[in-house]
Design an enzyme around this catalytic site. Structure first.
Site, PDB file in Angstrom:
ATOM      1  N   SER A 137      -4.774  -8.428  -2.970  1.00  0.00           N
ATOM      2  CA  SER A 137      -6.036  -7.803  -3.397  1.00  0.00           C
ATOM      3  C   SER A 137      -7.070  -8.889  -3.657  1.00  0.00           C
ATOM      4  CB  SER A 137      -5.809  -7.014  -4.692  1.00  0.00           C
ATOM      5  OG  SER A 137      -7.046  -6.667  -5.288  1.00  0.00           O
ATOM      6  N   TYR A 150      -2.884  -7.442 -13.546  1.00  0.00           N
ATOM      7  CA  TYR A 150      -2.947  -6.942 -12.159  1.00  0.00           C
ATOM      8  C   TYR A 150      -3.429  -8.059 -11.232  1.00  0.00           C
ATOM      9  CZ  TYR A 150      -4.224  -4.485  -7.946  1.00  0.00           C
ATOM     10  OH  TYR A 150      -4.315  -4.116  -6.621  1.00  0.00           O
TER      11      TYR A 150
HETATM   12  P1  NDP Z   1      -1.777   4.461  -4.006  1.00  0.00           P
HETATM   13  O1  NDP Z   1      -1.596   4.701  -5.463  1.00  0.00           O
HETATM   14  O2  NDP Z   1      -2.453   5.506  -3.195  1.00  0.00           O
HETATM   15  O3  NDP Z   1      -0.375   4.093  -3.338  1.00  0.00           O
HETATM   16  C1  NDP Z   1       0.547   3.282  -4.002  1.00  0.00           C
HETATM   17  C2  NDP Z   1       1.900   3.427  -3.338  1.00  0.00           C
HETATM   18  O4  NDP Z   1       2.837   2.551  -4.025  1.00  0.00           O
HETATM   19  C3  NDP Z   1       2.453   4.832  -3.430  1.00  0.00           C
HETATM   20  O5  NDP Z   1       3.019   5.189  -2.193  1.00  0.00           O
HETATM   21  C4  NDP Z   1       3.527   4.722  -4.491  1.00  0.00           C
HETATM   22  O6  NDP Z   1       4.599   5.606  -4.199  1.00  0.00           O
HETATM   23  C5  NDP Z   1       3.998   3.278  -4.306  1.00  0.00           C
HETATM   24  N1  NDP Z   1       4.670   2.791  -5.513  1.00  0.00           N
HETATM   25  C6  NDP Z   1       4.117   2.490  -6.707  1.00  0.00           C
HETATM   26  N2  NDP Z   1       5.076   2.172  -7.599  1.00  0.00           N
HETATM   27  C7  NDP Z   1       6.259   2.277  -6.944  1.00  0.00           C
HETATM   28  C8  NDP Z   1       7.602   2.110  -7.318  1.00  0.00           C
HETATM   29  N3  NDP Z   1       7.949   1.739  -8.571  1.00  0.00           N
HETATM   30  N4  NDP Z   1       8.574   2.330  -6.401  1.00  0.00           N
HETATM   31  C9  NDP Z   1       8.257   2.680  -5.147  1.00  0.00           C
HETATM   32  N5  NDP Z   1       7.002   2.864  -4.713  1.00  0.00           N
HETATM   33  C10 NDP Z   1       6.006   2.671  -5.611  1.00  0.00           C
HETATM   34  O7  NDP Z   1      -2.606   3.085  -3.934  1.00  0.00           O
HETATM   35  P2  NDP Z   1      -3.049   2.163  -2.686  1.00  0.00           P
HETATM   36  O8  NDP Z   1      -2.664   2.730  -1.396  1.00  0.00           O
HETATM   37  O9  NDP Z   1      -4.470   1.827  -2.934  1.00  0.00           O
HETATM   38  O10 NDP Z   1      -2.201   0.864  -3.017  1.00  0.00           O
HETATM   39  C11 NDP Z   1      -1.341   0.239  -2.085  1.00  0.00           C
HETATM   40  C12 NDP Z   1      -1.368  -1.259  -2.377  1.00  0.00           C
HETATM   41  O11 NDP Z   1      -2.681  -1.738  -2.157  1.00  0.00           O
HETATM   42  C13 NDP Z   1      -1.002  -1.639  -3.784  1.00  0.00           C
HETATM   43  O12 NDP Z   1      -0.198  -2.810  -3.748  1.00  0.00           O
HETATM   44  C14 NDP Z   1      -2.347  -1.953  -4.434  1.00  0.00           C
HETATM   45  O13 NDP Z   1      -2.238  -2.883  -5.480  1.00  0.00           O
HETATM   46  C15 NDP Z   1      -3.072  -2.542  -3.251  1.00  0.00           C
HETATM   47  N6  NDP Z   1      -4.534  -2.539  -3.301  1.00  0.00           N
HETATM   48  C16 NDP Z   1      -5.256  -1.401  -3.521  1.00  0.00           C
HETATM   49  C17 NDP Z   1      -6.637  -1.444  -3.525  1.00  0.00           C
HETATM   50  C18 NDP Z   1      -7.476  -0.256  -3.827  1.00  0.00           C
HETATM   51  O14 NDP Z   1      -8.639  -0.438  -4.248  1.00  0.00           O
HETATM   52  N7  NDP Z   1      -6.995   0.965  -3.620  1.00  0.00           N
HETATM   53  C19 NDP Z   1      -7.360  -2.683  -3.221  1.00  0.00           C
HETATM   54  C20 NDP Z   1      -6.494  -3.825  -3.024  1.00  0.00           C
HETATM   55  C21 NDP Z   1      -5.147  -3.733  -3.032  1.00  0.00           C
HETATM   56  P3  NDP Z   1       5.317   6.578  -5.266  1.00  0.00           P
HETATM   57  O15 NDP Z   1       4.351   6.828  -6.378  1.00  0.00           O
HETATM   58  O16 NDP Z   1       5.678   7.797  -4.469  1.00  0.00           O
HETATM   59  O17 NDP Z   1       6.506   5.784  -5.680  1.00  0.00           O
HETATM   60  C1  8X3 Z   2      -7.799  -3.276  -6.190  1.00  0.00           C
HETATM   61  C2  8X3 Z   2      -9.141  -3.831  -5.865  1.00  0.00           C
HETATM   62  O1  8X3 Z   2     -11.405  -4.405  -6.879  1.00  0.00           O
HETATM   63  O2  8X3 Z   2     -10.132  -2.573  -7.883  1.00  0.00           O
HETATM   64  O3  8X3 Z   2      -6.830  -4.214  -5.926  1.00  0.00           O
HETATM   65  O4  8X3 Z   2      -9.389  -4.824  -8.217  1.00  0.00           O
HETATM   66  S1  8X3 Z   2     -10.055  -3.940  -7.288  1.00  0.00           S
END
Ligand code: NDP
Ligand code: 8X3
Length: 251
Positions: A137, A150
């Site tokens: 991120s 985070y």
């Molecule tokens: P979502 O919340 O939509 O998806 C997160 C996914 O992670 C879900 O499928 C969830 O599945 C899974 N997950 C979380 N905890 C667990 C666990 N303990 N075991 C198994 N699976 C888990 O968020 P995003 O798609 O946005 O996030 C995906 C990645 O991208 C993350 O690493 C996040 O930090 C990163 N990210 C997101 C950004 C944003 O602004 N959205 C920007 C930069 C990075 P379930 O709950 O079914 O277990």
């Molecule tokens: C998530 C992106 O900008 O919300 O990883 O931290 S930000």
């Protein structure tokens, strides 16, 4: 052409779910993991069991992870691509008001589980000259209030990716870190403990990154010619920038 196999973690929502669609459409087999089994099952129903293998477990549970790996059907057992995407942010409070249990959950999910699955799959990724894509991120590069642990976990993911490259030198394995900025997924709903209004307000008018944008980025990184490694991709919506340091006067 032989069909390739990707293991995409966090496939129940957001980037992971969109990446499943992208890779299946591109002719790949996908191992889709996450905790919400019914969402994974829907992917199997939609695409067929020959394209998607669903495996529901909590990535923090290392024995469940090993069991899921051991139980892969033979046609899914040769993994060419690992997308370490499962992860979360919990809370926006400053460090001095943060919940320690939430900090530990982020570390266990975003760091410990990611390195555990990587360690488990490394031998076969080396054997198959595969690819590892870690979803980091911008929070790992740019500090902001409430980003505390985070952002720290994502700095780890970015640096671990680059260090992996060094260790895998000469193996043909590619390692990339994708570092998105603000993207509209379930991320903010999770971060705020289910506050739908907070999530909608954050994204309103911001034209954030979409899950499909990041799925396309993962696809692009994966499909470079084998002699190219995309080390890092940092992507923000045009509406977001790392604007401004601040000064607390007379503090
Ligand atoms: P979502 O919340 O939509 O998806 C997160 C996914 O992670 C879900 O499928 C969830 O599945 C899974 N997950 C979380 N905890 C667990 C666990 N303990 N075991 C198994 N699976 C888990 O968020 P995003 O798609 O946005 O996030 C995906 C990645 O991208 C993350 O690493 C996040 O930090 C990163 N990210 C997101 C950004 C944003 O602004 N959205 C920007 C930069 C990075 P379930 O709950 O079914 O277990
Ligand atoms: C998530 C992106 O900008 O919300 O990883 O931290 S930000």
């Amino acid at each position: 052409m032989t069909t390739k196999t990707a293991w995409i973690t966090g496939a129940t929502s957001g980037f992971g779910a969109a990446a499943v669609e992208r890779f299946v459409a591109g002719g790949w087999r996908v191992i889709a993991s996450g905790r919400r089994a019914e969402r994974l099952q829907r992917l199997v129903t939609q695409h067929g069991a020959e394209r998607v293998h669903a495996t529901a477990f909590d990535v923090r549970d290392e024995s469940a992870m090993r069991a899921a790996h051991a139980a892969l059907p033979p046609e899914f057992a040769g993994i060419d691509l690992l997308v370490n995407n499962a992860g979360l942010a919990l809370g926006t409070a400053p460090a001095q008001q943060a919940d320690l249990a939430q900090w530990k959950q982020m570390i266990d999910t975003n760091i410990t589980a990611l390195v555990s699955l990587t360690h488990l799959l490394l031998p076969q990724l080396i054997e198959r000259r595969g690819t590892i894509i870690n979803i980091s991120s911008i929070a790992g590069s740019y500090a902001y209030r409430g980003g505390n642990v985070y952002g720290g976990t994502k700095a780890f993911v970015t640096q671990f990716s680059q260090n992996l490259r060094c260790d895998l030198h000469g193996t043909g394995v590619r390692v990339s870190s994708i570092e998105p900025g603000m993207a509209e997924t379930e991320f903010t709903l999770v971060r705020t403990g289910g506050d739908q209004a907070a999530s909608e307000n954050l994204y309103a008018g911001a034209h954030p990154i979409t899950a499909g944008d990041i799925a396309d980025t993962i696809w692009w990184v994966t499909n470079q010619p084998p002699h190219l490694n995309i080390n890092r991709v940092e992507v923000m919506p045009v509406s977001q920038s790392a604007a401004g340091l601040q000064v607390a006067r007379d503090s």
